[in-house]
Enzyme design. Structure first.
Site, short mmCIF file in Angstrom:
data_model
loop_
_atom_site.label_atom_id
_atom_site.label_comp_id
_atom_site.label_asym_id
_atom_site.label_seq_id
_atom_site.Cartn_x
_atom_site.Cartn_y
_atom_site.Cartn_z
N SER A 84 -2.97 -5.95 -0.59
CA SER A 84 -1.77 -6.53 -1.21
C SER A 84 -1.88 -8.00 -1.58
CB SER A 84 -0.59 -6.35 -0.24
OG SER A 84 -0.72 -7.23 0.87
N THR A 99 -8.59 1.48 -2.47
CA THR A 99 -7.41 1.89 -1.70
C THR A 99 -6.21 2.18 -2.61
OG1 THR A 99 -7.96 0.81 0.37
CG2 THR A 99 -5.63 1.01 -0.12
N THR A 125 5.29 -2.53 -7.52
CA THR A 125 5.61 -3.95 -7.54
C THR A 125 6.02 -4.38 -8.94
OG1 THR A 125 4.55 -6.14 -7.45
CG2 THR A 125 3.10 -4.29 -7.74
N ASP A 126 6.77 -5.49 -9.03
CA ASP A 126 7.12 -6.02 -10.36
C ASP A 126 5.89 -6.57 -11.08
OD1 ASP A 126 6.73 -8.30 -8.79
OD2 ASP A 126 8.61 -9.28 -9.38
N GLU A 127 4.79 -6.77 -10.34
CA GLU A 127 3.59 -7.35 -10.97
C GLU A 127 2.95 -6.40 -11.99
OE1 GLU A 127 1.04 -9.77 -8.55
OE2 GLU A 127 2.58 -9.95 -7.00
N TYR A 153 -5.23 -7.07 -8.49
CA TYR A 153 -4.21 -6.44 -7.62
C TYR A 153 -3.20 -5.67 -8.45
CZ TYR A 153 0.22 -6.13 -5.05
OH TYR A 153 1.42 -5.68 -4.52
N LYS A 157 -2.29 -1.67 -8.51
CA LYS A 157 -0.96 -1.12 -8.23
C LYS A 157 -0.45 -0.31 -9.43
CE LYS A 157 1.39 -1.41 -5.20
NZ LYS A 157 1.52 -0.54 -3.99
N ASN A 182 9.10 -10.26 -5.15
CA ASN A 182 8.52 -10.85 -3.92
C ASN A 182 9.47 -10.73 -2.73
OD1 ASN A 182 6.76 -11.96 -5.94
ND2 ASN A 182 6.13 -13.45 -4.40
N ASN A 183 8.93 -10.29 -1.61
CA ASN A 183 9.73 -10.16 -0.39
C ASN A 183 9.52 -11.34 0.53
OD1 ASN A 183 9.97 -6.65 0.54
ND2 ASN A 183 9.93 -7.52 -1.50
N LYS A 192 0.32 -15.26 3.09
CA LYS A 192 1.29 -15.28 2.01
C LYS A 192 2.12 -16.56 2.09
CE LYS A 192 0.03 -11.09 0.76
NZ LYS A 192 0.60 -9.82 1.12
N ARG A 217 9.22 -17.04 -8.97
CA ARG A 217 9.26 -15.72 -8.36
C ARG A 217 10.71 -15.39 -7.99
NH1 ARG A 217 5.17 -15.97 -10.55
NH2 ARG A 217 3.06 -15.70 -9.78
N1 LIG Z 1 5.05 -8.18 -0.10
C1 LIG Z 1 5.71 -8.13 -1.25
O1 LIG Z 1 6.35 -9.11 -1.63
C2 LIG Z 1 5.71 -6.87 -2.07
C3 LIG Z 1 6.56 -6.80 -3.19
C4 LIG Z 1 6.59 -5.61 -3.93
C5 LIG Z 1 5.79 -4.53 -3.55
N2 LIG Z 1 4.97 -4.65 -2.48
C6 LIG Z 1 4.16 -3.46 -2.10
O2 LIG Z 1 4.64 -3.02 -0.84
C7 LIG Z 1 3.57 -2.47 -0.07
C8 LIG Z 1 3.48 -3.16 1.27
O3 LIG Z 1 3.27 -4.56 1.06
P1 LIG Z 1 3.08 -5.55 2.29
O4 LIG Z 1 3.38 -6.91 1.82
O5 LIG Z 1 3.78 -5.00 3.49
O6 LIG Z 1 1.51 -5.42 2.52
P2 LIG Z 1 0.62 -5.75 3.81
O7 LIG Z 1 -0.68 -6.22 3.29
O8 LIG Z 1 1.38 -6.63 4.74
O9 LIG Z 1 0.44 -4.35 4.53
C9 LIG Z 1 -0.38 -3.34 4.01
C10 LIG Z 1 -0.62 -2.30 5.09
O10 LIG Z 1 -1.40 -1.24 4.52
C11 LIG Z 1 -2.43 -0.91 5.42
N3 LIG Z 1 -3.56 -0.37 4.65
C12 LIG Z 1 -4.35 -1.03 3.77
N4 LIG Z 1 -5.29 -0.22 3.29
C13 LIG Z 1 -5.09 1.00 3.85
C14 LIG Z 1 -5.73 2.26 3.73
N5 LIG Z 1 -6.80 2.44 2.95
N6 LIG Z 1 -5.23 3.31 4.45
C15 LIG Z 1 -4.17 3.15 5.27
N7 LIG Z 1 -3.54 1.97 5.44
C16 LIG Z 1 -3.99 0.90 4.73
C17 LIG Z 1 -2.78 -2.21 6.12
O11 LIG Z 1 -3.46 -1.98 7.36
C18 LIG Z 1 -1.41 -2.83 6.30
O12 LIG Z 1 -0.80 -2.41 7.50
C19 LIG Z 1 2.31 -2.63 -0.91
O13 LIG Z 1 2.06 -1.41 -1.55
C20 LIG Z 1 2.67 -3.72 -1.92
O14 LIG Z 1 1.97 -3.55 -3.12
C21 LIG Z 1 4.91 -5.78 -1.73
#
Ligand SMILES: NC(=O)c1ccc[n+]([C@@H]2O[C@H](COP(=O)([O-])OP(=O)(O)OC[C@H]3O[C@@H](n4cnc5c(N)ncnc54)[C@H](O)[C@@H]3O)[C@@H](O)[C@H]2O)c1
Length: 341
Positions: A84, A99, A125-127, A153, A157, A182-183, A192, A217
């Site tokens: 991510s 992945t 994601t919005d990206e 990235y 996605k 963005n969260n 982050k 953002r």
């Molecule tokens: N953080 C943001 O602002 C945001 C915004 C929009 C969408 N997203 C999406 O939300 C989702 C979660 O984001 P996040 O910020 O919690 O990410 P993060 O990086 O904090 O967590 C990702 C998790 O996925 C697990 N993971 C990675 N590869 C893996 C695999 N091959 N098999 C099983 N588990 C695996 C990691 O161990 C981790 O626990 C992502 O798909 C991201 O694209 C995030």
């Protein structure tokens, strides 16, 4: 009987908040399927060990044989597991493509081959939409905006997002896509921007600001995102995509100044660093579809209060932060789930 939700990536930032949200606010059982990459942190869920509605399965989404049994017991999937971090994807895209695209395809395939597969929500994601100009501010991403991802990235996605769409179109699988901005909130890995800056400021270190800090953002509290994912799970239209955002656009410089203020530091703590390669200028979300069709509204994202509460969480939870920064968090699985635990 309450259903069982399989959440991938539940040891990450959003996943851990989502699991706690579901266990507190809803009736379902949760299976957390996570490979525990560097971003997976089971300490974020330490209090849930022993909860009869919660189960952890240590598996990589790219290895379907390792989670076939867990998948067989699930009624629906919330797919969050991903690489991510945009900066890491610029440094080395390969894990992202593996992945986020191949892993998503293998998971979708395993899901569609099971008997009566239920809903599969792909957390995108919005990206995927690329970037917007700073002006006019009325210009925002809608679900009709062409996908135009700019970073490795975002491309990865987008691949997962389009696969979820294709599995609905081609195989009739009940997939729905969410595209969130963005969260911010507790339990975010401190690479982050918000937890990185807060941790640095608490420790009296400078904060690295990209370029002039002009990039904008749209910030949403993670629990508002969790509530939106659940609204899409319950009421979203099959094969549809839903934007999720908080109408809370801030430039990185504005965010940095707020964090300096909340941490009692002045602008001498800003260290300008060369801009991120290909840095998207502005993201802004039009979330009227999910608001109008599913009745979702953000209720926890209003600034400055929500940001202040988040900063306070990082100030209060120093052990969690220290364990992430020292690497100690990686021992939690062995100590609590390993042989003899
Ligand atoms: N953080 C943001 O602002 C945001 C915004 C929009 C969408 N997203 C999406 O939300 C989702 C979660 O984001 P996040 O910020 O919690 O990410 P993060 O990086 O904090 O967590 C990702 C998790 O996925 C697990 N993971 C990675 N590869 C893996 C695999 N091959 N098999 C099983 N588990 C695996 C990691 O161990 C981790 O626990 C992502 O798909 C991201 O694209 C995030």
């Amino acid at each position: 009987m309450p259903q069982t939700i399989l959440i991938t990536g539940g040891a990450g930032f959003i996943g851990s908040n989502l699991i706690r949200y579901i266990l507190e606010e809803r009736d379902e059982r949760v299976i957390n399927l996570d490979a525990l990459t560097y971003a997976g942190n089971l300490e974020s869920l330490a209090d849930l060990r022993g909860n009869p509605r919660y189960e952890f399965v240590h598996a990589d989404i790219c290895e379907p044989d390792k989670y076939a049994e867990a998948l067989g017991r699930a009624d629906c999937v919330l797919h969050l597991a991903a690489e991510s971090h945009v900066d890491r994807s610029i440094h080395d895209p390969s894990a992202f493509l593996h992945t986020n695209i191949v892993g998503t395809q293998l998971l979708l395939d395993a899901w569609r081959r099971k008997e009566n597969p239920g809903r599969f929500v792909y957390v995108s994601t919005d990206e995927v939409y690329g970037t917007l100009p700073l002006e006019p501010t009325s210009l925002k991403f809608t679900e009709q905006t062409p996908l135009s991802p700019n970073s490795p990235y975002a491309v990865s996605k987008t691949g997962g997002d389009m696969l979820a769409r294709a599995y609905h179109h081609t195989y009739g699988l009940d997939t729905v896509i969410t595209r969130c901005s963005n969260n911010f909130g507790p339990y975010q890995f401190p690479e982050k921007v918000i937890p990185l800056f807060v941790n640095n400021l608490i420790e009296g270190k400078p904060v690295p600001l990209y370029g002039e800090g002009k990039n904008v953002r749209d910030w949403l509290h993670v629990l508002d995102h969790c509530e939106a994912i659940c609204a899409v799970l319950d009421k979203g239209g099959t094969g549809e995509a839903y934007n999720i955002g908080g109408d809370n656009e801030r430039s990185n410089l504005e965010l940095t100044r707020m964090l300096l203020d909340l941490c009692g530091r002045d602008e001498s703590f800003i260290k300008r660093v060369p801009d991120r390669l290909g840095h998207d200028l502005r993201y802004a979300i039009d979330a009227s579809k999910i608001r109008d069709e599913l009745g979702w509204r953000p209720t926890r994202s209003a600034w400055p209060d929500a940001l202040e509460a988040t900063v306070e969480w990082y100030k209060q939870n120093r052990t969690w932060c220290d364990h992430v920064r020292s690497g100690e968090y990686r021992r939690f699985y062995e100590q609590n789930y390993g042989p003899g635990a």
